[in-house]
Design a protein around this motif. Sequence first.
Motif, PDB file in Angstrom:
ATOM      1  N   ASP A 201      37.914  36.244  27.993  1.00  0.00           N
ATOM      2  CA  ASP A 201      39.162  36.012  28.709  1.00  0.00           C
ATOM      3  C   ASP A 201      39.339  36.922  29.920  1.00  0.00           C
ATOM      4  OD1 ASP A 201      39.401  38.333  27.336  1.00  0.00           O
ATOM      5  OD2 ASP A 201      41.385  37.920  26.492  1.00  0.00           O
ATOM      6  N   SER A 202      38.267  37.611  30.341  1.00  0.00           N
ATOM      7  CA  SER A 202      38.386  38.567  31.452  1.00  0.00           C
ATOM      8  C   SER A 202      38.066  37.880  32.773  1.00  0.00           C
ATOM      9  CB  SER A 202      37.467  39.770  31.224  1.00  0.00           C
ATOM     10  OG  SER A 202      36.139  39.347  31.027  1.00  0.00           O
ATOM     11  N   GLU A 203      38.975  37.033  33.237  1.00  0.00           N
ATOM     12  CA  GLU A 203      38.757  36.285  34.470  1.00  0.00           C
ATOM     13  C   GLU A 203      38.589  37.209  35.663  1.00  0.00           C
ATOM     14  OE1 GLU A 203      41.707  33.518  36.987  1.00  0.00           O
ATOM     15  OE2 GLU A 203      41.087  32.651  35.083  1.00  0.00           O
ATOM     16  N   SER A 204      39.385  38.269  35.717  1.00  0.00           N
ATOM     17  CA  SER A 204      39.280  39.201  36.842  1.00  0.00           C
ATOM     18  C   SER A 204      37.943  39.920  36.831  1.00  0.00           C
ATOM     19  CB  SER A 204      40.420  40.223  36.795  1.00  0.00           C
ATOM     20  OG  SER A 204      40.380  40.970  35.586  1.00  0.00           O
ATOM     21  N   ASP A 205      37.409  40.196  35.634  1.00  0.00           N
ATOM     22  CA  ASP A 205      36.101  40.839  35.533  1.00  0.00           C
ATOM     23  C   ASP A 205      35.019  39.959  36.141  1.00  0.00           C
ATOM     24  OD1 ASP A 205      37.436  42.782  34.191  1.00  0.00           O
ATOM     25  OD2 ASP A 205      36.518  42.409  32.235  1.00  0.00           O
ATOM     26  N   GLN A 206      35.099  38.662  35.878  1.00  0.00           N
ATOM     27  CA  GLN A 206      34.104  37.726  36.382  1.00  0.00           C
ATOM     28  C   GLN A 206      34.086  37.722  37.901  1.00  0.00           C
ATOM     29  OE1 GLN A 206      35.344  34.127  34.526  1.00  0.00           O
ATOM     30  NE2 GLN A 206      34.984  34.876  32.458  1.00  0.00           N
ATOM     31  N   VAL A 207      35.263  37.647  38.497  1.00  0.00           N
ATOM     32  CA  VAL A 207      35.361  37.637  39.957  1.00  0.00           C
ATOM     33  C   VAL A 207      34.869  38.956  40.533  1.00  0.00           C
ATOM     34  CG1 VAL A 207      36.933  37.485  41.918  1.00  0.00           C
ATOM     35  CG2 VAL A 207      37.244  35.981  39.958  1.00  0.00           C
ATOM     36  N   LEU A 208      35.282  40.072  39.927  1.00  0.00           N
ATOM     37  CA  LEU A 208      34.870  41.378  40.422  1.00  0.00           C
ATOM     38  C   LEU A 208      33.365  41.546  40.318  1.00  0.00           C
ATOM     39  CD1 LEU A 208      35.613  44.130  41.530  1.00  0.00           C
ATOM     40  CD2 LEU A 208      36.019  44.910  39.185  1.00  0.00           C
ATOM     41  N   GLY A 209      32.787  41.049  39.232  1.00  0.00           N
ATOM     42  CA  GLY A 209      31.337  41.137  39.077  1.00  0.00           C
ATOM     43  C   GLY A 209      30.606  40.422  40.194  1.00  0.00           C
ATOM     44  N   LEU A 210      31.072  39.242  40.569  1.00  0.00           N
ATOM     45  CA  LEU A 210      30.465  38.508  41.673  1.00  0.00           C
ATOM     46  C   LEU A 210      30.645  39.251  42.984  1.00  0.00           C
ATOM     47  CD1 LEU A 210      31.638  34.923  40.666  1.00  0.00           C
ATOM     48  CD2 LEU A 210      29.314  35.817  40.510  1.00  0.00           C
ATOM     49  N   GLU A 211      31.808  39.841  43.176  1.00  0.00           N
ATOM     50  CA  GLU A 211      32.062  40.574  44.417  1.00  0.00           C
ATOM     51  C   GLU A 211      31.204  41.836  44.515  1.00  0.00           C
ATOM     52  OE1 GLU A 211      36.279  41.189  44.377  1.00  0.00           O
ATOM     53  OE2 GLU A 211      36.671  39.279  45.393  1.00  0.00           O
ATOM     54  N   MET A 212      30.837  42.405  43.370  1.00  0.00           N
ATOM     55  CA  MET A 212      29.991  43.593  43.367  1.00  0.00           C
ATOM     56  C   MET A 212      28.522  43.263  43.587  1.00  0.00           C
ATOM     57  SD  MET A 212      31.722  46.415  43.071  1.00  0.00           S
ATOM     58  CE  MET A 212      32.831  45.630  44.241  1.00  0.00           C
ATOM     59  N   GLY A 213      28.184  41.961  43.606  1.00  0.00           N
ATOM     60  CA  GLY A 213      26.803  41.577  43.894  1.00  0.00           C
ATOM     61  C   GLY A 213      26.069  40.865  42.780  1.00  0.00           C
TER      62      GLY A 213
ATOM     63  N   ILE B 151      22.962  49.228  42.405  1.00  0.00           N
ATOM     64  CA  ILE B 151      21.715  48.487  42.625  1.00  0.00           C
ATOM     65  C   ILE B 151      21.755  47.788  43.968  1.00  0.00           C
ATOM     66  CG2 ILE B 151      20.377  46.475  41.851  1.00  0.00           C
ATOM     67  CD1 ILE B 151      21.010  47.300  38.973  1.00  0.00           C
ATOM     68  N   ARG B 152      22.891  47.173  44.311  1.00  0.00           N
ATOM     69  CA  ARG B 152      23.007  46.463  45.582  1.00  0.00           C
ATOM     70  C   ARG B 152      23.062  47.430  46.762  1.00  0.00           C
ATOM     71  NH1 ARG B 152      20.683  42.574  43.516  1.00  0.00           N
ATOM     72  NH2 ARG B 152      21.885  40.870  42.600  1.00  0.00           N
ATOM     73  N   GLU B 153      23.667  48.588  46.582  1.00  0.00           N
ATOM     74  CA  GLU B 153      23.704  49.583  47.659  1.00  0.00           C
ATOM     75  C   GLU B 153      22.309  50.065  48.017  1.00  0.00           C
ATOM     76  OE1 GLU B 153      26.319  52.590  46.193  1.00  0.00           O
ATOM     77  OE2 GLU B 153      28.139  51.593  46.920  1.00  0.00           O
ATOM     78  N   GLU B 154      21.398  49.995  47.057  1.00  0.00           N
ATOM     79  CA  GLU B 154      20.005  50.404  47.288  1.00  0.00           C
ATOM     80  C   GLU B 154      19.167  49.262  47.867  1.00  0.00           C
ATOM     81  OE1 GLU B 154      18.972  51.586  43.376  1.00  0.00           O
ATOM     82  OE2 GLU B 154      20.164  53.431  43.440  1.00  0.00           O
ATOM     83  N   LYS B 155      19.833  48.174  48.266  1.00  0.00           N
ATOM     84  CA  LYS B 155      19.173  47.001  48.876  1.00  0.00           C
ATOM     85  C   LYS B 155      18.207  46.322  47.911  1.00  0.00           C
ATOM     86  CE  LYS B 155      21.340  48.394  52.516  1.00  0.00           C
ATOM     87  NZ  LYS B 155      22.657  47.799  52.839  1.00  0.00           N
ATOM     88  N   ASN B 156      18.440  46.510  46.637  1.00  0.00           N
ATOM     89  CA  ASN B 156      17.626  45.843  45.618  1.00  0.00           C
ATOM     90  C   ASN B 156      18.215  44.451  45.391  1.00  0.00           C
ATOM     91  OD1 ASN B 156      16.275  44.962  43.326  1.00  0.00           O
ATOM     92  ND2 ASN B 156      16.327  46.955  42.328  1.00  0.00           N
ATOM     93  N   THR B 157      17.415  43.400  45.609  1.00  0.00           N
ATOM     94  CA  THR B 157      17.905  42.027  45.512  1.00  0.00           C
ATOM     95  C   THR B 157      17.531  41.354  44.191  1.00  0.00           C
ATOM     96  OG1 THR B 157      15.927  41.172  46.640  1.00  0.00           O
ATOM     97  CG2 THR B 157      17.842  41.721  48.016  1.00  0.00           C
ATOM     98  N   VAL B 158      17.178  42.129  43.179  1.00  0.00           N
ATOM     99  CA  VAL B 158      16.846  41.559  41.882  1.00  0.00           C
ATOM    100  C   VAL B 158      18.031  40.727  41.378  1.00  0.00           C
ATOM    101  CG1 VAL B 158      17.656  43.635  40.682  1.00  0.00           C
ATOM    102  CG2 VAL B 158      16.089  42.062  39.531  1.00  0.00           C
ATOM    103  N   PRO B 159      17.779  39.537  40.815  1.00  0.00           N
ATOM    104  CA  PRO B 159      18.886  38.758  40.251  1.00  0.00           C
ATOM    105  C   PRO B 159      19.596  39.517  39.131  1.00  0.00           C
ATOM    106  CG  PRO B 159      16.940  37.373  40.518  1.00  0.00           C
ATOM    107  CD  PRO B 159      16.505  38.788  40.771  1.00  0.00           C
ATOM    108  N   ILE B 160      20.924  39.517  39.171  1.00  0.00           N
ATOM    109  CA  ILE B 160      21.729  40.217  38.168  1.00  0.00           C
ATOM    110  C   ILE B 160      22.663  39.223  37.494  1.00  0.00           C
ATOM    111  CG2 ILE B 160      23.518  41.958  37.782  1.00  0.00           C
ATOM    112  CD1 ILE B 160      22.369  43.539  40.101  1.00  0.00           C
TER     113      ILE B 160
END
Length: 234
Positions: A82-94, A66-75
């Motif tokens: 307990d998936s702390e790494s998932d949370q960080v990765l999700g933010l890094e993915m946009g 979605i972000r690669e397509e320049k779509n800025t919709v809130p996600i």
Amino acid sequence: MKILVIEDNESVSSMLEMFFAKEEISGEFVSDGLEGYQRSKTAEWDVIIIDWMLPSMDGMTICRKIREEKNTVPIIMLTAKDSESDQVLGLEMGADDYVTKPFSPLALMARIKAVTRRYQVTIEGTADRTVIKTEHFEINKNTREVSLYGQLIKNLTPKEFDLLYYFAQHPKQVFSREQLLEHVWGYNFYGDERTVDVHIKRLRKKVGTSNQPFFHTVWGVGYKFDEVLVEHEI
């Protein structure tokens, strides 16, 4: 408000469907990742809520595409408790925000209101410093456009724009992570300050350079926005 929910857990979807009906929110629910990604491109959504684990295509891939397509919709991402790494990765993915499972509909609603609040203000229109011009940036609040050195920056997520705009309103002022969460995210983030660090890191990569990061760490306090050239930035 139109919200797309990509979630394969029937109990979660049923809970949200009932809550959305009560709040008079138009919600569409898709249980397959690939189908949800395709649906994200066929309508104008106010928010897209994506679960991490999905059949056919996982939530991180959907968010990245979605972000690669320049779509800025809130996600908003849904992640395991307990998936702390998932949370960080999700933010890094946009992603703009995340909610950990299990969660209450009211907690999710607070996130939804927070990520859409600034869009509502923009639609209504305000005369409060609509365009901010600094030495290097021009930031238009109404069109949500950012120019750096005269070149349009097209890959900022909604929350990255909000953070940059807020900093540009207060040049050289130092803010703690708690203050940024309160003023930019618009609510208490329950003590999890990691999201601020991730968004600052992404902004540095997108608009900064090694000798002009724009977003400076003030050790023991937080961050400040300063367009000064530096020799080294930690």
